[in-house]
Each structure stands twice: as C-alpha cells, then as structure tokens.
Design a protein around this motif. Structure first.
Motif, PDB file in Angstrom:
ATOM      1  N   PRO A   1       0.817  -1.231   0.000  1.00  0.00           N
ATOM      2  CA  PRO A   1       0.000   0.000   0.000  1.00  0.00           C
ATOM      3  C   PRO A   1       0.844   1.271   0.000  1.00  0.00           C
ATOM      4  O   PRO A   1       0.498   2.241  -0.673  1.00  0.00           O
ATOM      5  CB  PRO A   1      -0.836  -0.127   1.270  1.00  0.00           C
ATOM      6  CG  PRO A   1      -0.932  -1.602   1.511  1.00  0.00           C
ATOM      7  CD  PRO A   1       0.399  -2.161   1.051  1.00  0.00           C
ATOM      8  N   VAL A   2       1.962   1.262   0.706  1.00  0.00           N
ATOM      9  CA  VAL A   2       2.826   2.445   0.758  1.00  0.00           C
ATOM     10  C   VAL A   2       3.458   2.690  -0.607  1.00  0.00           C
ATOM     11  O   VAL A   2       3.474   3.819  -1.103  1.00  0.00           O
ATOM     12  CB  VAL A   2       3.905   2.289   1.852  1.00  0.00           C
ATOM     13  CG1 VAL A   2       4.929   3.408   1.776  1.00  0.00           C
ATOM     14  CG2 VAL A   2       3.262   2.244   3.231  1.00  0.00           C
ATOM     15  N   LEU A   3       3.962   1.630  -1.239  1.00  0.00           N
ATOM     16  CA  LEU A   3       4.557   1.766  -2.557  1.00  0.00           C
ATOM     17  C   LEU A   3       3.511   2.220  -3.574  1.00  0.00           C
ATOM     18  O   LEU A   3       3.755   3.118  -4.382  1.00  0.00           O
ATOM     19  CB  LEU A   3       5.187   0.445  -3.008  1.00  0.00           C
ATOM     20  CG  LEU A   3       5.812   0.446  -4.410  1.00  0.00           C
ATOM     21  CD1 LEU A   3       6.946   1.453  -4.503  1.00  0.00           C
ATOM     22  CD2 LEU A   3       6.292  -0.946  -4.759  1.00  0.00           C
ATOM     23  N   ALA A   4       2.327   1.626  -3.530  1.00  0.00           N
ATOM     24  CA  ALA A   4       1.256   1.990  -4.465  1.00  0.00           C
ATOM     25  C   ALA A   4       0.876   3.461  -4.315  1.00  0.00           C
ATOM     26  O   ALA A   4       0.708   4.171  -5.308  1.00  0.00           O
ATOM     27  CB  ALA A   4       0.039   1.096  -4.256  1.00  0.00           C
ATOM     28  N   ALA A   5       0.745   3.934  -3.077  1.00  0.00           N
ATOM     29  CA  ALA A   5       0.387   5.338  -2.834  1.00  0.00           C
ATOM     30  C   ALA A   5       1.493   6.275  -3.328  1.00  0.00           C
ATOM     31  O   ALA A   5       1.214   7.307  -3.949  1.00  0.00           O
ATOM     32  CB  ALA A   5       0.111   5.569  -1.357  1.00  0.00           C
ATOM     33  N   GLY A   6       2.729   5.910  -3.063  1.00  0.00           N
ATOM     34  CA  GLY A   6       3.854   6.731  -3.522  1.00  0.00           C
ATOM     35  C   GLY A   6       3.947   6.777  -5.032  1.00  0.00           C
ATOM     36  O   GLY A   6       4.179   7.838  -5.623  1.00  0.00           O
TER      37      GLY A   6
END
Length: 171
Positions: free
Chosen positions: A12-17
C-alpha cells in the motif's frame, strides 16, 4: 537483457507513492473511442497514450480492464484516440465518470469516421487505429494499434492533466 522473474509486489505504501509520483507527470488528455457490433459508440478518457513507431505508424494505449469500453475495444479490434483541446474539459469529465456513461457523445461535435468510429471533429487530432498487439499487465491491457487514418483539425490549446487536475499549457 535483464528480466525480473520474481512477481512484482506492491505494498500500500509503494502503491500510494507511485500514484503520487505519476500524478506529477503532465499528460495530454485523450478520449479513446470505439464501436460495438451493433454500431453503438463507446469511449473513455485516458492519459496513458504514446506513440510507438513511425514505421509502421503506431501508438499505444493503456486501458484498465475494469473499464466498460475495455472488452469492446478488444473485441472490435479498432479504436480512435482523440487528443483533446482545453475547451473539451467538460467532455473529458463526462467520459471519466462511469455514472455518466449515458451522457457520453451527447455534447461535442462528434462525427463518424473510419470503420464507423466516432471522433471529436474539433479535437487536436483524431488517430484511428487497428489493434496490432495486446499485453496484459497488472490491472491494465497495453494495446498497440497500427494507425489507419488521421484527422487533423485546427490546433488551439491542448488539454493537459497533472497533479490531479486539468492544467493550462499556454499562458
């Protein structure tokens, strides 16, 4: 040639970034149109568009497989990329919303072109293509189309999208 054989993992963090990073890329706004077997027009707004080659003349579009027009483009094997002008912002907004599907092709100067596909007569350009190749990746299908015809109306101000909103290119 390096090929990563491990499955891509998206947290989720990578996707949001990544989503935030891609929103910073200014892109021309297009409407991709096609026609179904009953000659009904279909379309969607997209910024994932690029030229591929001049010989053969070809482009690529990236279409989310959940988009209603996705299976229709793939079945028809033809599509048109309409490069929008700044005055088409309201038309782009309609084509971006699934709840407004019935209002598509109501506003704007839509004409019938190659193979019965609708195109926006006052777009920057209308590029008619035949599907040459499809590549499935993640949630999208990358569709490469060989150009069959091009309509080139007068160029005014292109419609650009960046940072989650429409932008003006010229001042």
């Amino acid at each position: 040639m390096y090929v990563n054989t491990e499955a891509a993992v998206s947290t989720p963090v990578l996707a949001a970034g990544f989503k935030s990073a891609m929103s910073r890329l200014a892109s021309s706004v297009t409407i991709i149109t096609t026609v179904d077997s009953d000659d009904r027009p279909h379309g969607l707004a997209a910024t994932a568009f690029s030229s591929v080659s001049m010989d053969p003349a070809s482009v690529l579009i990236c279409v989310n497989r959940s988009a209603s027009a996705s299976p229709i483009i793939r079945k028809a094997g033809i599509f048109c990329v309409n490069l929008l002008q700044s005055e088409h912002e309201h038309i782009s907004a309609v084509f971006s919303r699934s709840d407004m599907r019935q209002q598509r092709f109501v506003e704007g100067d839509w004409k019938t072109g190659t193979h019965g596909i609708r195109y926006l007569a006052d777009a920057q350009a209308a590029i008619f293509c035949e599907v040459a190749q499809e590549i499935e990746h993640g949630t999208h299908t990358i569709i490469i189309g060989n150009v069959m015809n091009v309509v080139l109306p007068e160029i005014k101000e292109p419609l650009v999208y960046a940072g989650g909103r429409y932008r003006r290119l010229y001042s």
